[in-house]
Write an enzyme that holds these catalytic residues in place. Structure first.
Site, PDB file in Angstrom:
ATOM      1  CB  THR A   7      46.954   2.188  35.156  1.00 38.16           C
ATOM      2  OG1 THR A   7      48.011   1.734  34.301  1.00 38.16           O
ATOM      3  CG2 THR A   7      46.008   3.094  34.388  1.00 38.16           C
ATOM      4  CB  SER A  10      49.509   0.398  44.723  1.00 35.56           C
ATOM      5  OG  SER A  10      49.108  -0.716  43.942  1.00 35.56           O
ATOM      6  N   GLY A  12      55.774  -0.897  42.354  1.00 39.06           N
ATOM      7  CA  GLY A  12      57.093  -0.273  42.490  1.00 39.06           C
ATOM      8  C   GLY A  12      57.362   0.806  41.461  1.00 39.06           C
ATOM      9  CB  ILE A  13      57.394   0.822  37.744  1.00 37.94           C
ATOM     10  CG1 ILE A  13      58.595  -0.125  37.632  1.00 37.94           C
ATOM     11  CG2 ILE A  13      57.438   1.866  36.631  1.00 37.94           C
ATOM     12  CD1 ILE A  13      58.600  -0.967  36.370  1.00 37.94           C
ATOM     13  CE1 TYR A 146      54.416  -8.998  32.139  1.00 37.56           C
ATOM     14  CE2 TYR A 146      56.612  -9.470  31.280  1.00 37.56           C
ATOM     15  CZ  TYR A 146      55.748  -8.643  31.975  1.00 37.56           C
ATOM     16  OH  TYR A 146      56.209  -7.468  32.498  1.00 37.56           O
TER      17      TYR A 146
END
Length: 238
Positions: A7, A10, A12-13, A146
């Protein structure tokens, strides 16, 4: 032949992980939300490595879309949850909608996704890797929401790993520190330099370094590792 769902592929990771697994011969279900251009580029690179790339679009901030994602998946050996975004600012300034979106994206949707796909993983004795954060381990001012949802991911890993151990499914997490991805674009150059000064290794991680850690946790070299959080932060938190 192995299949993995990534998931947030798209990002970076996610994209670095996709390319690394493709090099190892994994076929990939590549989830993305809105970055269609990056996904097309990633699919081209993955297919050039001789493996199958199946794009799946969906907004995981809306848990109702998880079912559509699940219906696209057949054989499955691994789930790597990379989707996510940050939420900056004072806790008192976040709206209830902000809270719902972050909880859905980082906690509720991943839990529903894993729950619905568990029969396939158990059948293949697969593995799950959650990409959490250093802030899920130690918390951060001005990133309270977060930090909270990332901490919930780590609790999920600890608990689910015990439940699935006898089924042969391993569940682990990677907790990156500061990574050189678009998520850092919210910071000024001065802010980034201040962060670098706090990190003993004096630099941000590269996405590929996080991908290497994910790959290790999926590999046979980690066959006796479950319920763990691998900190990849340059010594920022030990």
């Amino acid at each position: 032949m192995k299949y993995a769902l990534i998931t947030g592929a798209s990002g970076g990771i996610g994209s670095s992980t996709a390319l690394l697994l493709a090099e190892e011969g994994w076929n990939l279900y590549l989830h993305y939300h809105s970055n269609e251009g990056a996904m097309k580029d990633l699919i081209h690179k993955v297919e050039a490595l001789g493996v199958e790339a199946i794009p799946i679009q969906g907004n995981l901030a809306n848990p109702e879309e998880v079912g559509d994602l699940v219906h696209c998946i057949f054989r499955l050996d691994a789930i790597i949850c990379c989707s996510g975004n940050s939420a900056w600012g004072l806790f008192q300034d976040h709206s209830e909608d902000d809270l719902d979106q972050m909880i859905n994206l980082h906690v509720k949707s991943p839990l529903i996704l894993v729950q619905k796909l568990l029969p396939k993983l158990i059948d293949r004795k697969g593995a799950i890797v959650m990409v959490s954060s250093i802030w899920g381990q130690i918390g951060a001012a001005c990133e309270v929401v977060y930090s909270t949802v990332k901490g919930a991911q780590l609790a999920f890993v600890k608990s689910l790993s015990k439940e699935l151990a006898l089924s042969g499914v391993r569940v682990n997490a990677v907790a990156p520190g500061a990574v050189d991805t678009s998520m850092m674009d919210a910071f000024t150059d001065e802010d980034k330099e201040s962060i670098r000064e706090e990190i003993p290794m004096g630099r941000f991680a590269q996405p590929g370094e996080i991908a290497d850690s994910i790959h290790f946790l999926l590999s046979s070299r980690a066959s006796y590792i479950t319920g763990q959080t691998l900190s990849v932060n340059g010594g920022w938190h030990t």
